[in-house]
Design a protein around this motif. Structure first.
Motif, PDB file in Angstrom:
ATOM      1  N   GLY A  42       0.816  -1.223   0.000  1.00 39.91           N
ATOM      2  CA  GLY A  42       0.000   0.000   0.000  1.00 39.91           C
ATOM      3  C   GLY A  42       0.844   1.266   0.000  1.00 39.91           C
ATOM      4  O   GLY A  42       0.332   2.375  -0.169  1.00 39.91           O
ATOM      5  N   LEU A  43       2.178   1.118   0.192  1.00 38.37           N
ATOM      6  CA  LEU A  43       3.047   2.294   0.302  1.00 38.37           C
ATOM      7  C   LEU A  43       3.040   3.155  -0.960  1.00 38.37           C
ATOM      8  O   LEU A  43       3.274   4.358  -0.881  1.00 38.37           O
ATOM      9  N   LEU A  44       2.791   2.541  -2.112  1.00 42.49           N
ATOM     10  CA  LEU A  44       2.787   3.345  -3.346  1.00 42.49           C
ATOM     11  C   LEU A  44       1.663   4.382  -3.311  1.00 42.49           C
ATOM     12  O   LEU A  44       1.741   5.410  -3.980  1.00 42.49           O
ATOM     13  N   GLY A  45       0.639   4.108  -2.498  1.00 44.02           N
ATOM     14  CA  GLY A  45      -0.475   5.060  -2.391  1.00 44.02           C
ATOM     15  C   GLY A  45      -0.373   5.967  -1.181  1.00 44.02           C
ATOM     16  O   GLY A  45      -1.332   6.670  -0.856  1.00 44.02           O
ATOM     17  N   MET A  46       0.793   5.981  -0.516  1.00 46.85           N
ATOM     18  CA  MET A  46       0.852   6.742   0.751  1.00 46.85           C
ATOM     19  C   MET A  46       0.603   8.235   0.560  1.00 46.85           C
ATOM     20  O   MET A  46       0.061   8.888   1.434  1.00 46.85           O
ATOM     21  N   MET A  47       0.970   8.792  -0.619  1.00 50.86           N
ATOM     22  CA  MET A  47       0.753  10.237  -0.824  1.00 50.86           C
ATOM     23  C   MET A  47      -0.488  10.535  -1.663  1.00 50.86           C
ATOM     24  O   MET A  47      -0.767  11.698  -1.965  1.00 50.86           O
ATOM     25  N   VAL A  48      -1.219   9.478  -2.015  1.00 52.43           N
ATOM     26  CA  VAL A  48      -2.482   9.684  -2.730  1.00 52.43           C
ATOM     27  C   VAL A  48      -3.530  10.119  -1.701  1.00 52.43           C
ATOM     28  O   VAL A  48      -3.630   9.513  -0.628  1.00 52.43           O
ATOM     29  N   PRO A  49      -4.281  11.188  -1.997  1.00 53.87           N
ATOM     30  CA  PRO A  49      -5.299  11.630  -1.028  1.00 53.87           C
ATOM     31  C   PRO A  49      -6.299  10.513  -0.694  1.00 53.87           C
ATOM     32  O   PRO A  49      -6.567   9.639  -1.523  1.00 53.87           O
ATOM     33  N   ARG A  50      -6.844  10.611   0.519  1.00 54.87           N
ATOM     34  CA  ARG A  50      -7.770   9.573   0.981  1.00 54.87           C
ATOM     35  C   ARG A  50      -8.984   9.434   0.060  1.00 54.87           C
ATOM     36  O   ARG A  50      -9.462   8.329  -0.177  1.00 54.87           O
ATOM     37  N   ASP A  51      -9.486  10.580  -0.462  1.00 52.75           N
ATOM     38  CA  ASP A  51     -10.689  10.469  -1.301  1.00 52.75           C
ATOM     39  C   ASP A  51     -10.400   9.803  -2.653  1.00 52.75           C
ATOM     40  O   ASP A  51     -11.325   9.526  -3.418  1.00 52.75           O
ATOM     41  N   HIS A  52      -9.139   9.532  -2.948  1.00 55.40           N
ATOM     42  CA  HIS A  52      -8.811   8.735  -4.143  1.00 55.40           C
ATOM     43  C   HIS A  52      -8.254   7.370  -3.746  1.00 55.40           C
ATOM     44  O   HIS A  52      -7.618   6.693  -4.556  1.00 55.40           O
ATOM     45  N   GLY A  53      -8.467   6.988  -2.503  1.00 55.60           N
ATOM     46  CA  GLY A  53      -8.138   5.624  -2.075  1.00 55.60           C
ATOM     47  C   GLY A  53      -6.788   5.469  -1.408  1.00 55.60           C
ATOM     48  O   GLY A  53      -6.385   4.354  -1.051  1.00 55.60           O
ATOM     49  N   GLY A  54      -6.034   6.584  -1.246  1.00 59.64           N
ATOM     50  CA  GLY A  54      -4.704   6.463  -0.650  1.00 59.64           C
ATOM     51  C   GLY A  54      -4.695   6.739   0.839  1.00 59.64           C
ATOM     52  O   GLY A  54      -5.749   6.746   1.478  1.00 59.64           O
ATOM     53  N   TRP A  55      -3.487   6.968   1.372  1.00 58.98           N
ATOM     54  CA  TRP A  55      -3.333   7.202   2.812  1.00 58.98           C
ATOM     55  C   TRP A  55      -3.258   8.687   3.143  1.00 58.98           C
ATOM     56  O   TRP A  55      -3.269   9.043   4.322  1.00 58.98           O
ATOM     57  N   GLY A  56      -3.070   9.536   2.149  1.00 58.39           N
ATOM     58  CA  GLY A  56      -3.040  10.980   2.373  1.00 58.39           C
ATOM     59  C   GLY A  56      -1.868  11.463   3.216  1.00 58.39           C
ATOM     60  O   GLY A  56      -1.992  12.463   3.915  1.00 58.39           O
ATOM     61  N   TRP A  57      -0.729  10.774   3.137  1.00 57.60           N
ATOM     62  CA  TRP A  57       0.421  11.173   3.956  1.00 57.60           C
ATOM     63  C   TRP A  57       1.098  12.399   3.360  1.00 57.60           C
ATOM     64  O   TRP A  57       1.074  12.625   2.148  1.00 57.60           O
ATOM     65  N   ASP A  58       1.740  13.165   4.260  1.00 57.40           N
ATOM     66  CA  ASP A  58       2.424  14.382   3.815  1.00 57.40           C
ATOM     67  C   ASP A  58       3.899  14.077   3.496  1.00 57.40           C
ATOM     68  O   ASP A  58       4.384  12.973   3.756  1.00 57.40           O
ATOM     69  N   PRO A  59       4.630  15.082   2.937  1.00 54.99           N
ATOM     70  CA  PRO A  59       6.026  14.835   2.557  1.00 54.99           C
ATOM     71  C   PRO A  59       6.921  14.409   3.726  1.00 54.99           C
ATOM     72  O   PRO A  59       7.842  13.602   3.530  1.00 54.99           O
ATOM     73  N   TRP A 102      -5.849   8.187 -12.785  1.00 52.52           N
ATOM     74  CA  TRP A 102      -4.538   7.639 -12.419  1.00 52.52           C
ATOM     75  C   TRP A 102      -4.408   7.307 -10.934  1.00 52.52           C
ATOM     76  O   TRP A 102      -3.751   6.314 -10.579  1.00 52.52           O
ATOM     77  N   LEU A 103      -4.970   8.130 -10.055  1.00 54.39           N
ATOM     78  CA  LEU A 103      -4.677   7.933  -8.619  1.00 54.39           C
ATOM     79  C   LEU A 103      -5.223   6.621  -8.057  1.00 54.39           C
ATOM     80  O   LEU A 103      -4.516   5.934  -7.309  1.00 54.39           O
ATOM     81  N   ALA A 107      -3.314   3.753  -5.884  1.00 47.31           N
ATOM     82  CA  ALA A 107      -3.689   3.459  -4.493  1.00 47.31           C
ATOM     83  C   ALA A 107      -4.360   2.092  -4.346  1.00 47.31           C
ATOM     84  O   ALA A 107      -4.139   1.395  -3.354  1.00 47.31           O
ATOM     85  N   ARG A 108      -5.186   1.721  -5.324  1.00 46.29           N
ATOM     86  CA  ARG A 108      -5.961   0.482  -5.153  1.00 46.29           C
ATOM     87  C   ARG A 108      -5.311  -0.704  -5.853  1.00 46.29           C
ATOM     88  O   ARG A 108      -5.480  -1.835  -5.443  1.00 46.29           O
ATOM     89  N   ARG A 109      -4.540  -0.433  -6.927  1.00 48.25           N
ATOM     90  CA  ARG A 109      -3.969  -1.564  -7.679  1.00 48.25           C
ATOM     91  C   ARG A 109      -2.452  -1.642  -7.561  1.00 48.25           C
ATOM     92  O   ARG A 109      -1.816  -2.469  -8.204  1.00 48.25           O
ATOM     93  N   GLY A 110      -1.862  -0.769  -6.745  1.00 46.89           N
ATOM     94  CA  GLY A 110      -0.403  -0.821  -6.524  1.00 46.89           C
ATOM     95  C   GLY A 110       0.395  -0.537  -7.781  1.00 46.89           C
ATOM     96  O   GLY A 110       1.491  -1.071  -7.958  1.00 46.89           O
ATOM     97  N   GLN A 111      -0.131   0.333  -8.658  1.00 41.55           N
ATOM     98  CA  GLN A 111       0.619   0.612  -9.886  1.00 41.55           C
ATOM     99  C   GLN A 111       1.758   1.598  -9.595  1.00 41.55           C
ATOM    100  O   GLN A 111       1.686   2.421  -8.681  1.00 41.55           O
ATOM    101  N   LEU A 112       2.780   1.488 -10.428  1.00 40.23           N
ATOM    102  CA  LEU A 112       4.025   2.240 -10.233  1.00 40.23           C
ATOM    103  C   LEU A 112       4.228   3.176 -11.416  1.00 40.23           C
ATOM    104  O   LEU A 112       4.054   2.773 -12.570  1.00 40.23           O
ATOM    105  N   VAL A 113       4.630   4.431 -11.125  1.00 41.10           N
ATOM    106  CA  VAL A 113       4.857   5.393 -12.204  1.00 41.10           C
ATOM    107  C   VAL A 113       6.331   5.800 -12.212  1.00 41.10           C
ATOM    108  O   VAL A 113       6.973   5.856 -11.164  1.00 41.10           O
ATOM    109  N   ALA A 114       6.857   6.015 -13.416  1.00 45.47           N
ATOM    110  CA  ALA A 114       8.265   6.392 -13.598  1.00 45.47           C
ATOM    111  C   ALA A 114       8.347   7.730 -14.317  1.00 45.47           C
ATOM    112  O   ALA A 114       7.450   8.092 -15.084  1.00 45.47           O
ATOM    113  N   SER A 115       9.463   8.454 -14.087  1.00 44.16           N
ATOM    114  CA  SER A 115       9.691   9.740 -14.752  1.00 44.16           C
ATOM    115  C   SER A 115      10.625   9.540 -15.941  1.00 44.16           C
ATOM    116  O   SER A 115      11.751   9.092 -15.767  1.00 44.16           O
TER     117      SER A 115
END
Ligand SMILES: Cc1cc2nc3c(=O)[nH]c(=O)nc-3n(C[C@H](O)[C@H](O)[C@H](O)COP(=O)(O)OP(=O)(O)OC[C@H]3O[C@@H](n4cnc5c(N)ncnc54)[C@H](O)[C@@H]3O)c2cc1C
Length: 378
Positions: A42-59, A102-103, A107-115
């Motif tokens: 679930g860590l990949l979603g740690m900075m995704v806001p809660r209303d998009h299924g993440g944990w809403g953690w700050d920097p 995307w979010l 948050a829900r499927r553990g997808q990973l994004v690269a730059s």
């Protein structure tokens, strides 16, 4: 620091990352078990806001977790850092449609994004790019070009791609050093989109060998306005966003310095060296360095946002230097035992070296700091 909620770094998760780091350093591939554990954590979603299924953690919380991951598996830590740096850009610049698209995948499927920003032959400041997006007769953008050194490329589910758009005005480069150029845009592109090609092998790097850092080709990839995250001056702002928020690769360097210090401590205990005052003093010096670097990372997010971008560049340079210095001191403490090829200090040192080359690399940070360090900023 106290993390907001349970950090899923139970002994099993940490052991998976630790053994995976060793395996990946040998093979030069992303460790499948570590990546799988990361996706499921679930860590990949740690900075995704809660209303998009993440944990809403700050920097601050994200930096703390990234540091902990880096102690065990620095390659996975840089993958998570770069992933989070994209998440915050989607949150800040994405339309509602883009956030909804995307979010939840993250948050829900553990997808990973690269730059995918760097190019063969392009300088670290990204002011001139050869990857372009141009509209065709039907109004669809066509993306063409090749990127390199994209962390997570070989395993990413989607990319944030920095491209050059057709010039909208006379482009005169600012005399000042800058991060990003004019008439550029960031697009979000699915790794499975037609025309996206990722060579299966990562670059054969000296360090961060388990980070899947590799190349991406865009061969006439059709993208729409709905795939564009931002353009124009918003692009240079978006490039800076993680620094403005205090999300920092410095956290990775702190984790690496901690790992090196721990290695020296284990060595000392195994050889009964802690009775020696000179050894204890050296260990104290590496502990001071680790704690000071951690404090610098924490200070970025604590308090005022005033001149945080400038401070973020300073922290990037100072912590990556600390990572390298602590590794060098620990190699001295280990003596010939640490000179054996298989000793973990060699992997940790090579990983620590990588951070100073990562964007913005030290030479660019110094240019950006020099340009911003006017008396008015102080
Ligand atoms: C492990 C790793 C992971 C990375 N991950 C990503 C990623 O996910 N996405 C991505 O897009 N890119 C990534 N990169 C690329 C990175 O962001 C760099 O921007 C890119 O490699 C280009 O920077 P450079 O310093 O090599 O190039 P240049 O800017 O061309 O510099 C080359 C060399 O010239 C010298 N130099 C240049 N300018 C100056 C100056 N003003 N003063 C002093 N010396 C100077 C420096 O010694 C420098 O090493 C990664 C790189 C590494 C090593």
């Amino acid at each position: 620091m106290n993390l907001p909620g349970e950090f899923p770094a139970g002994p099993e998760f940490r052991e998976t990352l630790r053994t995976g780091a060793r395996r990946a350093h040998d093979t030069g591939e992303v460790d499948a078990a570590s990546l799988d554990a990361l996706r499921r954590s679930g860590l990949l979603g740690m900075m995704v806001p809660r209303d998009h299924g993440g944990w809403g953690w700050d920097p601050a919380a994200a930096n703390a977790v990234i540091e902990k991951i880096a102690v065990d598996n620095p390659s996975i830590a840089i993958m998570v850092y770069l992933h989070c740096a994209v998440v915050v850009r989607i949150v800040k610049y994405g339309t509602e449609e883009q956030k909804n698209r995307w979010l939840p995948r993250i948050a829900r499927r553990g997808q990973l994004v690269a730059s995918a920003w760097s190019e063969p032959g392009s300088a670290a400041d990204k002011r001139t790019l050869s990857t372009t997006a141009q509209r065709d007769a039907a109004g669809t953008w066509r993306m063409k070009g090749g990127k390199t050194f994209s962390t997570s490329a070989t395993v990413a589910d989607f990319f944030i791609v920095l491209v050059q758009l057709p010039a909208t005005h006379e482009t005169a480069h600012a005399a000042e050093p800058a991060y990003g150029g004019q008439d550029q845009a960031l697009f979000l592109v699915d790794a499975a989109a037609p025309g996206v090609h990722v060579p299966p092998d990562a670059l054969d790097m000296s360090g961060m060998r388990g980070s899947g850092t590799g190349m991406v080709q865009f061969q006439d990839v059709p993208v729409t306005d709905g795939d564009m995250l931002c353009s124009g001056s918003a692009t240079t702002e978006a490039i800076q966003l993680p620094h403005r928020l205090g999300l920092t690769l410095g956290a990775v360097s702190v984790g690496l310095a901690q790992a090196a210090h721990d290695t020296a401590l284990r060595h000392a205990r195994g050889r009964d060296l802690l009775a020696d005052e000179r050894y204890r003093r050296q260990l104290a010096s590496t502990e001071v360095a680790v704690r000071s670097a951690r404090a610098a990372v924490s200070d970025l997010t604590a308090g005022s946002a005033h001149d945080r971008v400038l401070r973020a560049y300073c922290v990037k340079v100072s912590t990556s230097t600390t990572g390298q210095t602590v590794c060098r001191t620990v190699r001295g403490l280990l003596g010939s035992a640490g000179y054996l090829h298989a000793h973990e200090i060699n992997r940790i040192s090579q990983d620590a070296d990588a951070v100073m080359h990562m964007g913005p690399p030290t030479h660019l940070c110094l240019d950006l700091i020099a340009a911003r360090s006017t008396p008015a900023d102080r």
